[in-house]
Scaffold this active site. Structure first.
Site, mmCIF file in Angstrom:
data_model
loop_
_atom_site.group_PDB
_atom_site.id
_atom_site.type_symbol
_atom_site.label_atom_id
_atom_site.label_comp_id
_atom_site.label_asym_id
_atom_site.label_seq_id
_atom_site.Cartn_x
_atom_site.Cartn_y
_atom_site.Cartn_z
ATOM 1 C CG LEU A 103 -1.713 1.164 1.325
ATOM 2 C CD1 LEU A 103 -2.930 1.469 0.295
ATOM 3 C CD2 LEU A 103 -2.490 1.329 2.625
ATOM 4 C CB ILE B 65 6.668 -3.626 0.865
ATOM 5 C CG1 ILE B 65 6.102 -2.356 0.122
ATOM 6 C CG2 ILE B 65 5.757 -4.797 0.867
ATOM 7 C CD1 ILE B 65 4.800 -1.729 0.531
ATOM 8 C CD GLU C 20 0.316 -2.903 9.642
ATOM 9 O OE1 GLU C 20 -0.198 -2.248 8.514
ATOM 10 O OE2 GLU C 20 0.967 -3.825 9.342
#
Lengths: 81, 387
Positions: free
Chosen positions: B124, B157, B360
């Protein structure tokens, strides 16, 4: 149908508490709800109506107004019956 | 609310604890120093079934309940925050497929993810986009034959160096949309990232995608639902893992501090008998217990499918990551100069703890949504009272 309308309005009212919204108002376009509402709505529909919101159900036309959500539940519960 | 673990959950927790004590804890600082997670550790995780934790039995998984899975995250977090991030991102891909994938996606990928034949990673974040995730710059363009060309860059990532199945969020018709992308796709490459403050053995990488041809059947969910629903499902799972992992890291800090303060003497008595050490120890223990209860509450809601699980998980992640940052700082303080060396794990916990406040959904993003949640609950209660 009427019961569903009231129940869903009550759920949505938790997120849209300071403005009135019409049954046919597009809550996403008007910015009344945030992205976290989307998943909470899915969980609410699944838990309270015993349906499963699936891949192919992901269409904003199913969720953008209170009326649309009521129609969606009617269709899903009929399909499951 | 009763948060007493069942006998099965207690037994599972004991198994997880033994695995971590034997296979992870003795080597975590070596992994950290080498900035790499050995392939055999990932294989051991797979062999123990931990990569299959959230996959249904019908697809070859263990189908753990939310609390048992939380206990696994607790123990893996205690062993290595970097290894926890494997459990996190791999589980995020599993959950996204499980909830929003087609029958074919589930049949094809879940058994492979369960065995570790496929390792998942979640794409993302980008060089220019962190919290503002709706405005990602990676794009897909339709091809004449109904497929897509994917172009863009992802960054930070976790486990992208070794993963072979990526859940990539990209703009499709200017709407966030999720795609499964295999490493073997032509035009797809990864670039390892090193020298980080924490998560040093989490195998982070940048992802480069240059006109990758993606079959239309690789779309997860529908156009425009990549962020709200697919990433939303994945991130909720990620926050739950991180929250529990923070509790495990906090426990690791406390365990090390209790051992150290019970064996080191200053001024003729053990550190544990000095009141200012006791103050820190009491605060650590209490904060860890409070975070654990928030995680147990979130787990209970998850097993019920209660809509409030989203916000209660956010609260657990926010509190637990704040907690571990403070607890790790106190643990280093108790260990003194020794705590700054690799002779003790607390320096690693301290560095990794900072990452937990960022990933997150940064804690500032959590604060914004939690404050709004508080307002919503207040208004709802006020309305009910008025009626």
């Amino acid at each position: 149908m009427e019961n569903n309308n009231a129940k869903i309005r009550e759920f949505m009212g938790q997120f849209i508490s300071n403005v009135d919204f019409a049954d046919d108002e597009d809550i996403f376009a008007s910015g009344l709800v945030n992205s976290l509402f989307a998943m909470q709505l899915v969980l609410f529909l699944e838990k309270d109506y015993g349906i499963t919101v699936e891949n192919e159900d992901l269409d904003y036309d199913n969720f953008r107004t209170l009326n649309a959500i009521v129609d969606f539940i009617e269709r899903k519960t009929k399909a499951a019956a | 609310m009763d948060f007493e673990l069942t006998s099965e959950q207690k037994a599972a927790h004991q198994e997880f604890r033994m695995f971590v004590d034997q296979e992870i804890m003795p080597y975590s600082d070596q992994f950290d120093e080498a900035q790499a997670m050995p392939a055999e550790v990932v294989e051991k995780m797979a062999k123990a079934g931990y990569l299959a934790a959230v996959v249904p039995k019908a697809h070859g998984g263990l189908e753990m309940d939310a609390t048992t899975f939380g206990l696994l995250c607790h123990e893996i977090g205690r062993g290595s925050a970097s290894l926890l991030s494997l459990l996190t991102v791999h589980g995020m891909v599993c959950q996204a497929i499980l909830k929003w994938g087609s029958a074919e996606h589930k049949t094809h990928w879940l058994p492979k993810l369960a065995t570790g034949e496929a390792i998942g990673a979640f794409g993302l974040t980008e060089p220019n986009i962190g919290s503002d995730a709706r405005n990602i710059e990676t794009r897909v363009a339709p091809t004449e034959d109904g497929n897509y060309r994917l172009t863009g860059h992802k960054q930070w990532i976790s486990f992208a160096q070794v993963a072979n199945l990526f859940l990539i969020i990209a703009q499709c018709e200017d709407k966030p949309t999720a795609f499964l992308v295999e490493r073997k796709t032509e035009g797809f490459s990864t670039e390892p990232m090193s020298g980080l403050l924490g998560f040093r053995s989490a195998m982070l990488a940048k992802i480069h995608m240059d006109e990758c041809l993606i079959p239309a059947s690789n779309m997860i969910g529908r156009i425009g639902f990549g962020f709200t629903h697919v990433a939303g499902t994945a991130l909720d799972h990620g926050r739950y893992c991180i929250a529990w992992g923070c509790v495990g890291m906090g426990q690791g800090c406390l365990d090390s501090s209790l051992h150290y303060s019970g064996t080191r003497e200053q001024f003729g008595k053990f550190l544990k008998d000095h009141q200012l050490i006791q103050q820190m120890t009491a605060d650590m223990l209490t904060q860890i217990k409070a975070a654990r209860l928030l995680c147990l509450h979130a787990g209970t809601l998850k097993d019920k499918g209660d809509p409030s699980l989203i916000m209660e998980t956010s609260i657990a992640k926010y509190f637990a990551s704040n907690m571990v940052q403070k607890v790790a700082e106190q643990a280093v303080q108790i260990h003194g100069a020794n705590g700054c060396s690799t002779a003790y794990p607390v320096q690693r916990y301290y560095r990794d703890a900072k990452i937990m406040e960022i990933i997150e959904g940064s804690n500032q993003m959590q604060q914004m949504i939690i404050a709004k949640y508080g307002y919503q609950n207040f208004m709802t209660a006020s309305r009910q009272t008025a009626n």
